[in-house]
Design a protein around this motif. Structure first.
Motif, short mmCIF file in Angstrom:
data_model
loop_
_atom_site.label_atom_id
_atom_site.label_comp_id
_atom_site.label_asym_id
_atom_site.label_seq_id
_atom_site.Cartn_x
_atom_site.Cartn_y
_atom_site.Cartn_z
N CYS A 243 -11.73 -0.44 -23.44
CA CYS A 243 -11.85 0.36 -22.31
C CYS A 243 -12.32 -0.71 -21.00
CB CYS A 243 -13.24 1.26 -22.07
SG CYS A 243 -13.47 2.15 -20.95
N LEU A 244 -11.59 -0.26 -19.90
CA LEU A 244 -11.57 -1.31 -18.71
C LEU A 244 -13.13 -1.15 -17.94
CD1 LEU A 244 -8.22 -0.79 -16.98
CD2 LEU A 244 -8.84 -2.35 -18.79
N VAL A 245 -13.84 -0.05 -18.48
CA VAL A 245 -15.10 0.27 -17.92
C VAL A 245 -16.40 -0.40 -18.69
CG1 VAL A 245 -16.78 1.88 -16.87
CG2 VAL A 245 -14.54 1.75 -16.35
N CYS A 246 -16.22 0.09 -20.06
CA CYS A 246 -17.17 -0.43 -20.95
C CYS A 246 -16.96 -1.43 -22.05
CB CYS A 246 -17.99 0.91 -21.67
SG CYS A 246 -17.03 1.82 -22.87
N GLY A 247 -15.79 -1.55 -22.43
CA GLY A 247 -15.27 -2.69 -23.65
C GLY A 247 -14.88 -2.11 -24.54
N ARG A 248 -15.43 -0.78 -24.93
CA ARG A 248 -15.31 0.09 -26.35
C ARG A 248 -13.71 0.23 -26.44
NH1 ARG A 248 -20.06 2.56 -27.82
NH2 ARG A 248 -21.88 1.05 -27.20
N PRO A 249 -13.33 0.23 -27.81
CA PRO A 249 -11.89 0.78 -27.92
C PRO A 249 -11.59 2.01 -27.44
CG PRO A 249 -12.89 -0.48 -29.87
CD PRO A 249 -14.15 -0.05 -28.90
#
Length: 273
Positions: A243-249
């Motif tokens: 995710c471009l905000v949190c980094g989670r997939p």
């Protein structure tokens, strides 16, 4: 299937290319031959889009409109040069510019009253100033389906497709599983207003961009997105990517026959901030 901004661009291109001029109308494939013969030599007065519906007007007695819906595989090309070959359902030309239609779901001659019935059955189109978002909200509130499913319903928001659906929900951190009946008016208005901005920008740019500058390639030191749809997006077709905000997939799942994309960490809200 093209999203609404593509149909609005086609309507503008048809009006700009042929509006007010007599045109040759044919159906090389033959499936629209009777109607094409009737329209041949008439003046094309303009074209308009309502959601994913395209209407082309001619100065002939009713039925004076051609109603086109591209569906999943339809294509409409407009440009100079020789007419294309192959299975051309409808060809319009003024001798300089040619429009040729391939594989539409619908291509039919209709009356103004039939056009009005299609518009009445459609949801509000964020690209039309005469649309009333309250119509979509009242339909949304009567359903227990998820907001993600309902945003793909053309009776709720005309012209919205899979990309705009996924992106507008992410931009407001909204859970795609929220039932329509639980969406308050404020949240609907926030969604609709954002669609107005995103879709108008897409009409001008010819591509869909939904990522704000702080999450863009330059700010994050990453390469621009490469995809046949073009544009920088948060979750659409980014399953498994961070995710471009949190980094989670980014997650994906099938919903009513279409792939849905979302971030399970970012998208937890049931109401827009």
């Amino acid at each position: 299937m093209p999203e609404g901004h593509v149909i609005h661009r086609l309507a503008s291109a048809l009006t700009e290319s042929f509006g007010g001029d007599p045109v040759q109308v044919t159906s090389p494939q033959g499936r629209f031959a009777f109607e094409a013969e009737r329209l041949d030599g008439s003046v094309l007065t303009g074209a308009e889009a309502v959601g994913k519906h395209l209407f082309i007007s001619f100065d002939v007695p009713e039925p004076a409109l051609v109603h086109i819906h591209l569906g999943l595989i339809g294509k409409l090309f407009i440009g100079p040069g020789e007419p294309s070959k192959g299975q051309v359902r409808l060809r319009i030309t003024d001798g300089r510019t040619t429009a040729h239609l391939h594989g539409p779901q619908w291509c039919r001659a209709i009356t103004r009253a039939e056009r009005d019935a299609v518009v009445a059955a459609s949801g509000p189109d964020p690209l039309r100033a005469d649309s009333d978002p309250e119509v979509g909200y009242q339909r949304l509130k009567r359903s227990g389906k998820s907001i993600a499913a309902l945003l793909m319903d053309q009776k709720i928001a005309a012209g919205v497709g899979n990309i705009f659906r996924a992106e507008v929900l992410f931009r407001h951190r909204l859970s795609p599983n929220t039932p329509g009946k639980d969406v308050d008016r404020h949240t609907w208005q926030v969604i609709y207003d954002d669609l107005v901005g995103l879709m108008h920008t897409a009409v001008g740019a010819g591509r869909i961009d939904t990522v704000v500058d702080e999450h863009g390639p330059d700010a994050q030191g990453r390469l621009p997105r490469v995809d046949r749809h073009g544009g920088e997006v948060y979750v659409y077709r980014r399953a498994g990517d961070p995710c471009l905000v949190c980094g989670r997939p980014v997650r994906t799942a099938m919903l009513e026959g279409r792939n849905m994309y979302w971030c399970g960490n970012c998208q937890r809200r049931r109401r827009a901030a």
